[in-house]
Design a protein around this motif. Structure first.
Motif: not given
Length: 321
Positions: A249-251, A209-212, A271-273, A287-288
């Motif tokens: 940062v926020l995913y 999972f890339p974080i931008h 979480g990401y998912t 966001v997460s």
């Protein structure tokens, strides 16, 4: 504070290059109305168009919500960028070299260094995507996991999800072959060096999972193992680096910012998912904080977009805390 570093003559040159109608038309379809152009305002919901763009004055104005300004202001309002971020975005879009004030050689070296970390991170994200979609292992293990989770292909692509091969050093080998310096792989944490001085891939055998960051650049990664081995941590994240500070940062913020501003609310999930699942059901203002307690810097990020946060955490002890 950065704007001071960008010389006025450069800003003028940039504004001269930009046709405000052409720029805004890329975001909202404009219709000709006399000497001006009209559209439904992108900043608030309206049925009758009260958003006007004037090519002669090079400005836009909405008579409904009152927002208005020049091209740079439009990008700031629409993308939620600061002034220097907006200038940089426009400079890239119109391919104009930003000549910032002469930096000391040391500052220049640091800027180049950080830029190298961004470049290697973007490259790694592409590498992981390629593995997911094109390698046998990636398709069998990674893609089938995402399918099991019910993720559609378009969503997997939107979030640039990927797969890191089981090999000890698949990424390192490929990176070196393509001319990347090993020090940048180590600094971004894509590779790890053990006590014996041997380097290996940090994320072996994980879905990626890339974080931008806010402006959409890849700054780090989260990797999830698909093994049921208790001795293997379920999630591994990039370590802190010059470009990745997890408290700041926020995913999902890059994919969510316009929707957060428009809906005037931000859903915060665990979480990401969760973020990805929301997008798949058409809810984008989510966001997460991925594994950290919410920090003041993260709140400040949301505060650029809305004053409202809705927290949706699991009902377990950690979530409640």
């Amino acid at each position: 504070h950065m704007a001071g570093l960008i010389p006025q003559h450069f800003i003028d040159q940039l504004l001269n290059r930009i046709d405000v109608v052409d720029l805004i038309d890329g975001y909202v379809p404009l219709k000709k109305a006399g000497a001006n152009y009209k559209a439904c305002c992108p900043f608030h919901n309206e049925k009758t168009p009260s958003f006007t763009v004037s090519p002669s004055k090079e400005i836009y104005k909405c008579f409904g919500c009152g927002k208005g300004g020049d091209s740079v202001r439009f990008v700031m309002d629409h993308e939620k960028y600061s002034y220097p971020e907006a200038l940089k975005y426009l400079a890239q879009k119109y391919q104009i070299e930003i000549a910032e004030v002469e930096n000391t050689p040391e500052e220049q070296a640091n800027n180049n260094r950080r830029e190298s970390l961004y470049i290697v991170s973007a490259w790694a994200a592409k590498f992981f995507q390629q593995q997911l979609w094109e390698s046998e292992e990636g398709k069998a293990i990674g893609l089938s996991y995402f399918k099991e989770r019910g993720f559609r292909d378009d969503i997997v692509k939107k979030f640039e999800l990927g797969y890191s091969p089981e090999d000890w050093d698949a990424l390192i080998q490929k990176a070196i072959q393509e001319g990347f310096k090993e020090e940048f792989l180590e600094e971004t944490g894509l590779s790890v060096r053990n006590d014996k001085g041997k380097t290996y891939d940090r994320f072996r055998g994980r879905v990626m999972f890339p974080i931008h960051n806010f402006t959409g650049r890849v700054i780090g990664f989260g990797g999830r193992t698909l093994k049921n081995d208790k001795s293997v941590p379920k999630y591994v994240n990039s370590p802190e680096s010059d470009i990745y500070h997890k408290s700041k940062v926020l995913y999902g913020i890059y994919h969510a910012k316009q929707s957060i501003a428009k809906e005037d609310n931000c859903y915060l999930v665990e979480g990401y998912t969760d973020v990805i699942q929301f997008h798949q059901t058409g809810i984008h203002n989510v966001v997460s904080s991925s594994g950290t307690a919410l920090t003041s810097e993260q709140i400040r990020l949301i505060n650029r977009l809305t004053k409202n946060i809705t927290v949706l955490f699991d009902g377990d002890a950690a979530g409640i805390r």
